[in-house]
Design a protein around this motif. Structure first.
Motif, PDB file in Angstrom:
ATOM      1  N   PHE A 184     -41.403 -27.581   5.625  1.00  0.00           N
ATOM      2  CA  PHE A 184     -40.868 -26.505   4.787  1.00  0.00           C
ATOM      3  C   PHE A 184     -41.362 -26.643   3.347  1.00  0.00           C
ATOM      4  N   LEU A 185     -41.312 -27.855   2.808  1.00  0.00           N
ATOM      5  CA  LEU A 185     -41.715 -28.072   1.415  1.00  0.00           C
ATOM      6  C   LEU A 185     -43.217 -27.862   1.221  1.00  0.00           C
ATOM      7  N   GLU A 186     -43.996 -28.184   2.230  1.00  0.00           N
ATOM      8  CA  GLU A 186     -45.448 -27.987   2.132  1.00  0.00           C
ATOM      9  C   GLU A 186     -45.837 -26.510   2.194  1.00  0.00           C
ATOM     10  N   ARG A 187     -44.916 -25.670   2.655  1.00  0.00           N
ATOM     11  CA  ARG A 187     -45.197 -24.235   2.716  1.00  0.00           C
ATOM     12  C   ARG A 187     -44.800 -23.509   1.434  1.00  0.00           C
ATOM     13  N   LEU A 188     -44.128 -24.201   0.514  1.00  0.00           N
ATOM     14  CA  LEU A 188     -43.709 -23.558  -0.730  1.00  0.00           C
ATOM     15  C   LEU A 188     -44.925 -23.124  -1.548  1.00  0.00           C
ATOM     16  N   ARG A 189     -44.799 -21.987  -2.226  1.00  0.00           N
ATOM     17  CA  ARG A 189     -45.861 -21.490  -3.094  1.00  0.00           C
ATOM     18  C   ARG A 189     -45.280 -21.164  -4.458  1.00  0.00           C
ATOM     19  N   PRO A 190     -45.870 -21.706  -5.544  1.00  0.00           N
ATOM     20  CA  PRO A 190     -47.030 -22.599  -5.570  1.00  0.00           C
ATOM     21  C   PRO A 190     -46.714 -23.942  -4.922  1.00  0.00           C
ATOM     22  N   PRO A 191     -47.727 -24.629  -4.392  1.00  0.00           N
ATOM     23  CA  PRO A 191     -47.482 -25.882  -3.676  1.00  0.00           C
ATOM     24  C   PRO A 191     -47.028 -26.993  -4.609  1.00  0.00           C
ATOM     25  N   VAL A 192     -46.200 -27.901  -4.068  1.00  0.00           N
ATOM     26  CA  VAL A 192     -45.794 -29.075  -4.840  1.00  0.00           C
ATOM     27  C   VAL A 192     -46.931 -30.092  -4.818  1.00  0.00           C
ATOM     28  N   ALA A 193     -46.923 -31.021  -5.768  1.00  0.00           N
ATOM     29  CA  ALA A 193     -48.024 -31.983  -5.893  1.00  0.00           C
ATOM     30  C   ALA A 193     -48.047 -32.965  -4.731  1.00  0.00           C
ATOM     31  N   ARG A 194     -46.842 -33.382  -4.291  1.00  0.00           N
ATOM     32  CA  ARG A 194     -46.794 -34.378  -3.213  1.00  0.00           C
ATOM     33  C   ARG A 194     -45.441 -34.328  -2.530  1.00  0.00           C
ATOM     34  N   VAL A 195     -45.449 -34.397  -1.205  1.00  0.00           N
ATOM     35  CA  VAL A 195     -44.220 -34.473  -0.416  1.00  0.00           C
ATOM     36  C   VAL A 195     -44.200 -35.809   0.299  1.00  0.00           C
ATOM     37  N   MET A 196     -43.131 -36.579   0.095  1.00  0.00           N
ATOM     38  CA  MET A 196     -43.006 -37.905   0.714  1.00  0.00           C
ATOM     39  C   MET A 196     -41.932 -37.855   1.793  1.00  0.00           C
ATOM     40  N   ASP A 197     -42.318 -38.108   3.032  1.00  0.00           N
ATOM     41  CA  ASP A 197     -41.376 -38.120   4.149  1.00  0.00           C
ATOM     42  C   ASP A 197     -40.732 -39.506   4.225  1.00  0.00           C
ATOM     43  N   VAL A 198     -39.425 -39.576   3.906  1.00  0.00           N
ATOM     44  CA  VAL A 198     -38.730 -40.862   3.887  1.00  0.00           C
ATOM     45  C   VAL A 198     -37.867 -41.054   5.128  1.00  0.00           C
ATOM     46  N   SER A 199     -38.031 -40.185   6.133  1.00  0.00           N
ATOM     47  CA  SER A 199     -37.141 -40.218   7.297  1.00  0.00           C
ATOM     48  C   SER A 199     -37.288 -41.483   8.129  1.00  0.00           C
ATOM     49  N   HIS A 200     -38.443 -42.149   8.056  1.00  0.00           N
ATOM     50  CA  HIS A 200     -38.648 -43.368   8.850  1.00  0.00           C
ATOM     51  C   HIS A 200     -38.418 -44.645   8.039  1.00  0.00           C
ATOM     52  N   VAL A 205     -41.106 -45.044  -2.312  1.00  0.00           N
ATOM     53  CA  VAL A 205     -41.055 -43.912  -3.234  1.00  0.00           C
ATOM     54  C   VAL A 205     -41.583 -44.297  -4.614  1.00  0.00           C
ATOM     55  N   ALA A 206     -41.161 -45.458  -5.112  1.00  0.00           N
ATOM     56  CA  ALA A 206     -41.587 -45.887  -6.445  1.00  0.00           C
ATOM     57  C   ALA A 206     -43.104 -46.055  -6.512  1.00  0.00           C
ATOM     58  N   GLU A 207     -43.657 -46.719  -5.507  1.00  0.00           N
ATOM     59  CA  GLU A 207     -45.110 -46.959  -5.486  1.00  0.00           C
ATOM     60  C   GLU A 207     -45.873 -45.639  -5.407  1.00  0.00           C
ATOM     61  N   SER A 208     -45.393 -44.705  -4.584  1.00  0.00           N
ATOM     62  CA  SER A 208     -46.070 -43.416  -4.423  1.00  0.00           C
ATOM     63  C   SER A 208     -46.035 -42.607  -5.711  1.00  0.00           C
ATOM     64  N   ILE A 249     -35.432 -46.614 -11.474  1.00  0.00           N
ATOM     65  CA  ILE A 249     -35.737 -47.149 -12.802  1.00  0.00           C
ATOM     66  C   ILE A 249     -37.210 -47.545 -12.897  1.00  0.00           C
ATOM     67  N   THR A 250     -37.755 -48.086 -11.806  1.00  0.00           N
ATOM     68  CA  THR A 250     -39.162 -48.508 -11.791  1.00  0.00           C
ATOM     69  C   THR A 250     -40.106 -47.325 -11.950  1.00  0.00           C
ATOM     70  N   LEU A 251     -39.825 -46.233 -11.254  1.00  0.00           N
ATOM     71  CA  LEU A 251     -40.753 -45.094 -11.275  1.00  0.00           C
ATOM     72  C   LEU A 251     -40.548 -44.185 -12.485  1.00  0.00           C
ATOM     73  N   LEU A 252     -39.500 -44.419 -13.263  1.00  0.00           N
ATOM     74  CA  LEU A 252     -39.230 -43.588 -14.435  1.00  0.00           C
ATOM     75  C   LEU A 252     -40.203 -43.945 -15.558  1.00  0.00           C
ATOM     76  N   GLY A 253     -40.782 -42.931 -16.174  1.00  0.00           N
ATOM     77  CA  GLY A 253     -41.736 -43.156 -17.249  1.00  0.00           C
ATOM     78  C   GLY A 253     -41.059 -43.399 -18.587  1.00  0.00           C
ATOM     79  N   VAL A 254     -41.858 -43.697 -19.606  1.00  0.00           N
ATOM     80  CA  VAL A 254     -41.342 -43.906 -20.963  1.00  0.00           C
ATOM     81  C   VAL A 254     -40.738 -42.601 -21.483  1.00  0.00           C
ATOM     82  N   GLY A 255     -39.513 -42.705 -22.010  1.00  0.00           N
ATOM     83  CA  GLY A 255     -38.823 -41.513 -22.504  1.00  0.00           C
ATOM     84  C   GLY A 255     -38.344 -40.595 -21.399  1.00  0.00           C
ATOM     85  N   GLY A 256     -38.269 -41.122 -20.179  1.00  0.00           N
ATOM     86  CA  GLY A 256     -37.891 -40.296 -19.031  1.00  0.00           C
ATOM     87  C   GLY A 256     -36.399 -40.004 -18.968  1.00  0.00           C
TER      88      GLY A 256
END
Length: 349
Positions: A184-200, A205-208, A249-256
């Motif tokens: 569903f998310l991959e069909r959105l327009r305009p497309p999102v930059a990246r969809v991460m499937d966390v179901s398994h 998430v942080a590394e991606s 906290i790891t994936l949050l950027g400076v001033g995030g």
């Protein structure tokens, strides 16, 4: 007339839902509006919050996001006239159930419904629109070029948040809780930059997110709850789908900006130190605060209006289930209260 109410015999027990006969409504008072309800969206009832702010009742009105037609107005009402089409959210202390054919509402909780928006979409979008605008406009000030991470983005709130962030020119990264959500998310327009499937449970998430941003981290995070403890302390399904607070906290950027819906968030000194080094902020997303103080009433009504106009001007596409007739409202509300509904449930009269 019948109206739906929830009742809970003792704290911690499951809430049951019952239809109650309502007496004929009196004429509206000075600032009240009598509304014929055309559609009402269902949302989870936070009985703990009602108890904390001393609003616990034997019978709790069900259904607060409504759209309908004005039948009659009070003598001092200035915003509306009979036959106006309106949409709004009933306040926490309302005695009225939105799942009733005719209700009385104070004029300051309603806005005009755009003509091109159908009843179900208006009612089904008003709360998620309020939450998305609160998070991205008032708490995080999302700007063009910002990177936004939306967790559980295929949820009704997540879908609106993704579309609003994209409309503001942000780059959106999101997580999906199933293969269907990912598609569903991959069909959105305009497309999102990246969809991460966390179901398994295999996706880091942080590394991606760091990989997607060249190691800089994301500017804004909208979570759908976080894991506070180690995996063995929580249920398997919950630990699979929710990221740990340290990952956020790891994936949050400076001033995030971290916008959280986790009401029991606990940050240890090392967590606070990491946020301090990044100059990052943590904000709590509680859309009920707009109704707990009348000081911000003008901003609140402006957000409700923006959320409705976005359906027409920006072509928002909410996650709505097929409209449900009133006689099925009790069963639908039980599903919503158990958090088993993946799409927004809307009752149509």
């Amino acid at each position: 007339m019948k109206a739906l109410f929830g009742q809970q015999s003792s704290p911690g027990e499951e809430m049951t839902f019952v239809f109650q006969e309502r007496e004929q409504l009196p004429p509206p008072r000075d600032h009240e509006v009598k509304v014929q309800v055309r559609a009402c969206a269902l949302s989870w009832l936070d009985t703990k919050l009602l108890s904390e702010i001393k609003l616990k009742k034997d019978l709790v009105p069900v259904g607060r996001e409504i759209s309908g037609v004005v039948l009659e107005v009070g003598s001092k009402v200035t915003f509306f006239q009979p036959e106006d089409e309106v949409v709004g959210i009933l306040p926490l202390d309302s005695e009225e159930s939105g799942l009733c054919e005719v209700i009385l509402v104070h004029e300051h909780y309603l806005v005009q419904k755009p003509e091109k928006v159908c009843w179900a979409a208006a009612a089904g979008t008003v709360r998620d629109g309020l939450r998305a605008y609160t998070a991205l406009h008032y708490l995080a000030q999302a700007a063009p070029g910002a990177t936004v991470l939306v967790l559980d983005a295929a949820s009704p709130f997540g879908t609106i948040a993704v579309q609003l962030a994209q409309h503001r020119g942000a780059k959106v990264i999101c997580t999906a809780h199933s293969l269907e959500d990912k598609q569903f998310l991959e069909r959105l327009r305009p497309p999102v930059a990246r969809v991460m499937d966390v179901s398994h449970g295999k996706m880091d998430v942080a590394e991606s997110c760091l990989e997607e941003t060249g190691g800089l981290g994301v500017d804004i995070v909208l979570d759908a709850g976080v894991k506070l403890y180690s995996a063995e302390d929580e249920s398997a399904s919950k630990s699979q789908l929710l990221p740990h607070k340290h990952d956020i906290i790891t994936l949050l950027g400076v001033g995030g900006h971290w916008i959280t819906t986790e009401k029991n968030l606990q940050l240890d000194p090392p967590d606070s130190h990491s946020l301090f080094l990044k100059g990052a902020t943590v904000s709590f997303l509680n859309d009920e605060v707009w109704n707990l103080s009348n000081v911000q009433q003008g901003k609140y009504l402006y957000i409700l209006l923006c959320a409705q106009q976005a359906l027409v001007l920006f072509h928002f596409r909410p996650q709505l289930d097929e409209p449900i007739p009133l006689y099925e409202a009790k069963v639908s509300m039980e599903i919503v209260q158990k958090n088993q509904a993946r799409k927004r449930q809307v009752i149509q009269f």
